[in-house]
Design a protein around this motif. Structure first.
Motif, PDB file in Angstrom:
ATOM      1  N   PHE A 473       7.336  10.971  11.640  1.00 59.66           N
ATOM      2  CA  PHE A 473       7.583  11.741  10.417  1.00 59.66           C
ATOM      3  C   PHE A 473       8.998  12.328  10.416  1.00 59.66           C
ATOM      4  O   PHE A 473       9.707  12.290   9.402  1.00 59.66           O
ATOM      5  N   VAL A 474       9.401  12.881  11.553  1.00 58.27           N
ATOM      6  CA  VAL A 474      10.718  13.521  11.627  1.00 58.27           C
ATOM      7  C   VAL A 474      11.829  12.483  11.471  1.00 58.27           C
ATOM      8  O   VAL A 474      12.800  12.689  10.733  1.00 58.27           O
ATOM      9  N   ALA A 475      11.698  11.358  12.160  1.00 58.23           N
ATOM     10  CA  ALA A 475      12.721  10.309  12.051  1.00 58.23           C
ATOM     11  C   ALA A 475      12.820   9.797  10.622  1.00 58.23           C
ATOM     12  O   ALA A 475      13.917   9.622  10.074  1.00 58.23           O
ATOM     13  N   ALA A 476      11.674   9.577   9.968  1.00 50.46           N
ATOM     14  CA  ALA A 476      11.676   9.061   8.602  1.00 50.46           C
ATOM     15  C   ALA A 476      12.268  10.064   7.618  1.00 50.46           C
ATOM     16  O   ALA A 476      12.945   9.687   6.657  1.00 50.46           O
ATOM     17  N   ALA A 477      12.021  11.337   7.851  1.00 45.92           N
ATOM     18  CA  ALA A 477      12.528  12.367   6.937  1.00 45.92           C
ATOM     19  C   ALA A 477      14.043  12.450   6.937  1.00 45.92           C
ATOM     20  O   ALA A 477      14.634  12.978   5.986  1.00 45.92           O
ATOM     21  N   HIS A 478      14.677  11.949   7.975  1.00 50.64           N
ATOM     22  CA  HIS A 478      16.138  11.990   8.072  1.00 50.64           C
ATOM     23  C   HIS A 478      16.801  10.654   7.737  1.00 50.64           C
ATOM     24  O   HIS A 478      17.999  10.493   7.943  1.00 50.64           O
ATOM     25  N   LEU A 479      16.025   9.715   7.223  1.00 52.35           N
ATOM     26  CA  LEU A 479      16.591   8.418   6.885  1.00 52.35           C
ATOM     27  C   LEU A 479      17.486   8.510   5.655  1.00 52.35           C
ATOM     28  O   LEU A 479      17.165   9.192   4.683  1.00 52.35           O
ATOM     29  N   CYS A 480      18.588   7.799   5.709  1.00 51.40           N
ATOM     30  CA  CYS A 480      19.474   7.670   4.555  1.00 51.40           C
ATOM     31  C   CYS A 480      19.516   6.235   4.037  1.00 51.40           C
ATOM     32  O   CYS A 480      20.141   5.969   3.015  1.00 51.40           O
ATOM     33  N   VAL A 481      18.857   5.320   4.733  1.00 49.38           N
ATOM     34  CA  VAL A 481      18.852   3.916   4.323  1.00 49.38           C
ATOM     35  C   VAL A 481      17.614   3.635   3.480  1.00 49.38           C
ATOM     36  O   VAL A 481      16.601   4.325   3.593  1.00 49.38           O
ATOM     37  N   PRO A 482      17.661   2.626   2.612  1.00 51.76           N
ATOM     38  CA  PRO A 482      16.480   2.255   1.828  1.00 51.76           C
ATOM     39  C   PRO A 482      15.303   1.885   2.727  1.00 51.76           C
ATOM     40  O   PRO A 482      15.485   1.275   3.789  1.00 51.76           O
ATOM     41  N   PHE A 483      14.102   2.234   2.262  1.00 50.41           N
ATOM     42  CA  PHE A 483      12.872   1.995   3.030  1.00 50.41           C
ATOM     43  C   PHE A 483      11.845   1.378   2.090  1.00 50.41           C
ATOM     44  O   PHE A 483      11.636   1.869   0.981  1.00 50.41           O
ATOM     45  N   PHE A 484      11.207   0.309   2.540  1.00 46.57           N
ATOM     46  CA  PHE A 484      10.206  -0.378   1.731  1.00 46.57           C
ATOM     47  C   PHE A 484       8.930  -0.543   2.546  1.00 46.57           C
ATOM     48  O   PHE A 484       8.997  -0.885   3.737  1.00 46.57           O
ATOM     49  N   SER A 485       7.776  -0.314   1.916  1.00 49.44           N
ATOM     50  CA  SER A 485       6.498  -0.472   2.598  1.00 49.44           C
ATOM     51  C   SER A 485       5.667  -1.540   1.915  1.00 49.44           C
ATOM     52  O   SER A 485       5.586  -1.570   0.676  1.00 49.44           O
ATOM     53  N   VAL A 486       5.056  -2.388   2.728  1.00 52.13           N
ATOM     54  CA  VAL A 486       4.131  -3.411   2.232  1.00 52.13           C
ATOM     55  C   VAL A 486       2.839  -3.264   3.033  1.00 52.13           C
ATOM     56  O   VAL A 486       2.851  -3.435   4.258  1.00 52.13           O
ATOM     57  N   VAL A 487       1.750  -2.927   2.364  1.00 54.87           N
ATOM     58  CA  VAL A 487       0.460  -2.774   3.044  1.00 54.87           C
ATOM     59  C   VAL A 487      -0.206  -4.142   3.087  1.00 54.87           C
ATOM     60  O   VAL A 487      -0.570  -4.703   2.042  1.00 54.87           O
ATOM     61  N   LEU A 488      -0.365  -4.671   4.285  1.00 44.18           N
ATOM     62  CA  LEU A 488      -0.971  -5.988   4.448  1.00 44.18           C
ATOM     63  C   LEU A 488      -2.494  -5.906   4.380  1.00 44.18           C
ATOM     64  O   LEU A 488      -3.147  -6.765   3.790  1.00 44.18           O
ATOM     65  N   ARG A 489      -3.059  -4.870   5.000  1.00 48.33           N
ATOM     66  CA  ARG A 489      -4.509  -4.706   4.973  1.00 48.33           C
ATOM     67  C   ARG A 489      -4.858  -3.226   5.024  1.00 48.33           C
ATOM     68  O   ARG A 489      -4.973  -2.593   3.988  1.00 48.33           O
ATOM     69  N   LYS A 490      -4.995  -2.653   6.195  1.00 52.25           N
ATOM     70  CA  LYS A 490      -5.475  -1.281   6.293  1.00 52.25           C
ATOM     71  C   LYS A 490      -4.341  -0.275   6.100  1.00 52.25           C
ATOM     72  O   LYS A 490      -3.301  -0.369   6.754  1.00 52.25           O
ATOM     73  N   GLY A 491      -4.577   0.685   5.220  1.00 53.13           N
ATOM     74  CA  GLY A 491      -3.644   1.779   5.028  1.00 53.13           C
ATOM     75  C   GLY A 491      -4.406   3.090   5.041  1.00 53.13           C
ATOM     76  O   GLY A 491      -4.745   3.632   3.984  1.00 53.13           O
ATOM     77  N   TYR A 492      -4.672   3.595   6.249  1.00 52.81           N
ATOM     78  CA  TYR A 492      -5.544   4.757   6.391  1.00 52.81           C
ATOM     79  C   TYR A 492      -4.824   5.948   7.015  1.00 52.81           C
ATOM     80  O   TYR A 492      -4.082   5.813   7.990  1.00 52.81           O
ATOM     81  N   GLY A 493      -5.051   7.102   6.437  1.00 57.82           N
ATOM     82  CA  GLY A 493      -4.724   8.372   7.047  1.00 57.82           C
ATOM     83  C   GLY A 493      -3.259   8.596   7.345  1.00 57.82           C
ATOM     84  O   GLY A 493      -2.352   8.000   6.758  1.00 57.82           O
ATOM     85  N   LEU A 494      -3.046   9.509   8.290  1.00 58.48           N
ATOM     86  CA  LEU A 494      -1.694   9.925   8.642  1.00 58.48           C
ATOM     87  C   LEU A 494      -0.880   8.783   9.235  1.00 58.48           C
ATOM     88  O   LEU A 494       0.340   8.720   9.041  1.00 58.48           O
ATOM     89  N   GLY A 495      -1.542   7.876   9.939  1.00 60.17           N
ATOM     90  CA  GLY A 495      -0.813   6.760  10.523  1.00 60.17           C
ATOM     91  C   GLY A 495      -0.177   5.887   9.459  1.00 60.17           C
ATOM     92  O   GLY A 495       0.978   5.465   9.590  1.00 60.17           O
ATOM     93  N   ALA A 496      -0.915   5.621   8.376  1.00 55.27           N
ATOM     94  CA  ALA A 496      -0.354   4.832   7.283  1.00 55.27           C
ATOM     95  C   ALA A 496       0.779   5.591   6.603  1.00 55.27           C
ATOM     96  O   ALA A 496       1.790   4.999   6.203  1.00 55.27           O
ATOM     97  N   MET A 497       0.642   6.892   6.473  1.00 56.55           N
ATOM     98  CA  MET A 497       1.716   7.693   5.877  1.00 56.55           C
ATOM     99  C   MET A 497       2.980   7.629   6.743  1.00 56.55           C
ATOM    100  O   MET A 497       4.091   7.522   6.226  1.00 56.55           O
ATOM    101  N   ALA A 498       2.791   7.690   8.059  1.00 63.45           N
ATOM    102  CA  ALA A 498       3.939   7.607   8.958  1.00 63.45           C
ATOM    103  C   ALA A 498       4.627   6.259   8.847  1.00 63.45           C
ATOM    104  O   ALA A 498       5.862   6.168   8.899  1.00 63.45           O
TER     105      ALA A 498
END
Length: 605
Positions: A473-498
């Motif tokens: 979470f901390v590393a992602a919050a400081h990103l300045c580069v574009p970020f893209f997410s593709v959910v292939l199958r399971k997207g559950y809970g805090l792990g999927a958010m991270a």
């Protein structure tokens, strides 16, 4: 060339000759001592002494080579043969410098080169030549030699400690791929044939000089780090401990500023290993040993007696995350370095697109069946462009550098083959550091999500799970580069958010394949918690199991990808075959945000 071998195991008492001396057949070369008796070793031929391979006081084994002789007047040492070829009507001062430079080359030390090759290893200059584009390397500090004039002759030092055991300079890498203006890099290569690749005072000075140039010109640095650490034998400098040297701080200061590539083959200990550990990526051969202290240091600390091969072998260092890329030999290490560095040298025009249609069959229709998510890398990235990092460590998440239509990107993917894709401490550390790496050097990130969440349980918490997984979470919050997410199958809970940079609306886009399924926690766990009373009302057995499966199926229907898109929790549900095109359009329409005032950094871990 004639090799003079020891007739027995003994200690070298005294050399009667030195490199460069001319000897006749039968002349005394060296006196050996064994069992309190002295043994004379005499020259078998008339010729010139090319190299004396053991120092006085050292032990030599039976049949080991003591010295190398060049026979006769026509067969001179290879280095001097080069010099002779240069004698053709040129000024004396130019002739002197040509002769001096000739003595820095591998050809001037055939014995040392032969021993290196006998180990299956290359010389420092061979590695530099392979790394840099032909004719592009400009060497700095070639005429240096070890700071030991108070104990050795200048001629001895020139011939046997060329460049003070380190080749340094600037060369072009991947010039044909990315163009000459983006291909320049600083190259530092410890020479293991010179005083075991140790860190002398002058090669520290050379290193600092090149690191300063790298900082001022924002040039990448490639370090061949093999060697034994600090050198206690330099006597010309008025120092006690040498702890004031600035090399380590100079290299560390470049962290996050320019790409730092470390290569290890053979033995890499102490100070050499410390510099290697400062690099963004460590590429090492299977025969390498990497450790913060070699056998002498371990024994000196009263910690036991070990062979070099027992300290930090590659199998250990790959599994624990020290080694990012494990290869068979130095040739493969150089190729991996060129490949790695290319991602930070910009976009390329030539590429070959993969068959995206294969992605439609990647995720099994049986939602409980595992699969290899790395196959998605091959379906998204340009053919031949994928370079996986840290494959031996944190196997719950795959990380790789790749290109999409020539554009460099970083790829992350959960690994359903490990803990069903659940994120443990090692996987979180690996992912967080990878985000930092891509962010520092401007690479967009693509995250392929298939996780039931963070790993849980009493044993997991013993590994400081709370702190480790929160790094994502901390590393992602400081990103300045574009970020893209593709959910292939399971997207559950805090792990999927991270995996989605902190939440499904944090990325530039979050899309799912038709196989996507979502929930605040895993479906089975949600049913057991949310419907406990209903389940307990049914007697254990087939009836309760059937009710459980019905409730899970209902949760699955509610959490399908189309339901998520309908409520705008994700941006779209797409055909897997169109994922590359979707990402490409996103990459073309997004840009990196300005970095904050503080300097970005990349954790060494």
């Amino acid at each position: 060339m004639t090799q003079v071998r020891s007739p027995l195991q003994a200690q070298v008492v005294q050399w009667q000759v030195a490199p460069g001396d001319t000897v006749r057949q039968g002349d005394l070369l060296v006196v050996l001592e064994a069992m309190k008796m002295e043994h004379e070793v005499r020259s078998p031929v008339t010729g010139r002494v090319g190299e004396c391979l053991f120092g006085e006081g050292e032990t030599v084994g039976k049949d080991e080579v003591l010295a190398v002789l060049a026979q006769g007047g026509d067969e001179v040492a290879a280095g001097e043969a080069v010099v002779e070829q240069l004698r053709s009507g040129i000024r004396a001062d130019l002739q002197r410098i040509r002769e001096r430079h000739a003595l820095t080359l591998d050809g001037a030390r055939p014995g040392a080169v032969a021993r290196r090759h006998a180990l299956g290893l290359r010389t420092a200059r061979e590695n530099v030549d392979d790394l840099c584009d032909a004719g592009s390397f400009t060497e700095y500090g070639a005429l240096a030699y070890a700071a030991q004039r108070s104990r050795r002759s200048e001629d001895d030092l020139i011939r046997n400690t060329p460049a003070d055991g380190m080749v340094t300079g600037i060369g072009s890498i991947n010039g044909e791929l990315v163009g000459p203006e983006r291909s320049r890099a600083v190259v530092l290569a410890y020479d293991a044939t010179v005083l075991a690749g140790t860190q002398g005072m002058r090669n520290h000075q050379k290193t600092d000089r090149l690191l300063d140039i790298a900082a001022r010109n924002r040039l990448p640095v490639v370090l061949f780090a093999e060697g034994g650490g600090g050198r206690p034998g330099d006597t010309d400098m008025p120092i006690v401990a040498g702890l004031h040297v600035t090399t380590f701080a100079s290299l560390a200061r470049l962290n996050g500023q320019v790409p730092l590539v470390g290569i290890a083959a053979g033995r890499c200990f102490a100070g050499n290993a410390a510099l290697l550990g400062c690099c963004d990526v460590i590429i090492a051969t299977r025969a390498s040993n990497i450790g913060m202290g070699g056998p002498a240091m371990v024994e000196g600390g009263g910690l036991g007696v070990y062979r070099p091969e027992e300290i930090g072998p590659s199998g250990v260092q790959h599994a624990n995350g020290v080694i990012d890329v494990l290869v068979d030999d130095e040739a493969a290490a150089v190729q991996a370095a060129r490949h790695y560095l290319s991602f930070f040298q910009g976009r390329v025009q030539a590429f070959e697109a993969p068959d995206g249609a294969a992605l439609r069959e990647l995720v099994p229709e049986n939602r409980l069946r595992v699969y290899d998510s790395r196959a998605a890398f091959s379906g998204l990235a340009d053919r031949g462009s994928v370079l996986e990092l840290r494959t031996g460590f944190g196997t719950g998440i795959h990380t790789a550098l790749a290109r999409i239509e020539g554009r460099p990107v970083g790829l992350l993917a959960n690994n359903p083959l490990h803990l069903g894709g659940a994120i443990d401490a090692d996987a979180a550390d690996k992912a967080a550091r990878f985000m930092q790496l891509c962010n520092a050097h401007g690479l967009p990130l693509v995250s392929l999500v298939d996780t039931p969440g963070f790993m849980v349980g009493p044993q997991v918490e013993q590994a400081a799970q709370v702190r480790h997984v929160s790094r994502m979470f901390v590393a992602a919050a400081h990103l300045c580069v574009p970020f893209f997410s593709v959910v292939l199958r399971k997207g559950y809970g805090l792990g999927a958010m991270a995996m989605a940079a902190g939440g499904f609306h944090a990325p530039e886009s979050t899309v799912a394949w038709p196989s996507g399924e979502f929930g605040a926690m895993g479906l089975e766990g949600a049913v057991r918690l949310g419907y406990r009373k209903e389940l307990e009302a049914v007697p254990p057995g087939a009836g309760r199991d059937a009710l459980f499966e019905q409730l899970v199926a209902k949760q699955y229907q509610n959490g399908q990808a189309m339901q998520m898109a309908a409520t705008l929790e994700i941006d779209a549900v797409i055909d897997p075959a169109g994922t590359r095109a979707w990402l490409l359009r996103g990459l073309e329409s997004s840009s990196a945000r300005a970095l904050s005032d503080h300097t970005p950094s990349i954790d060494t871990w």
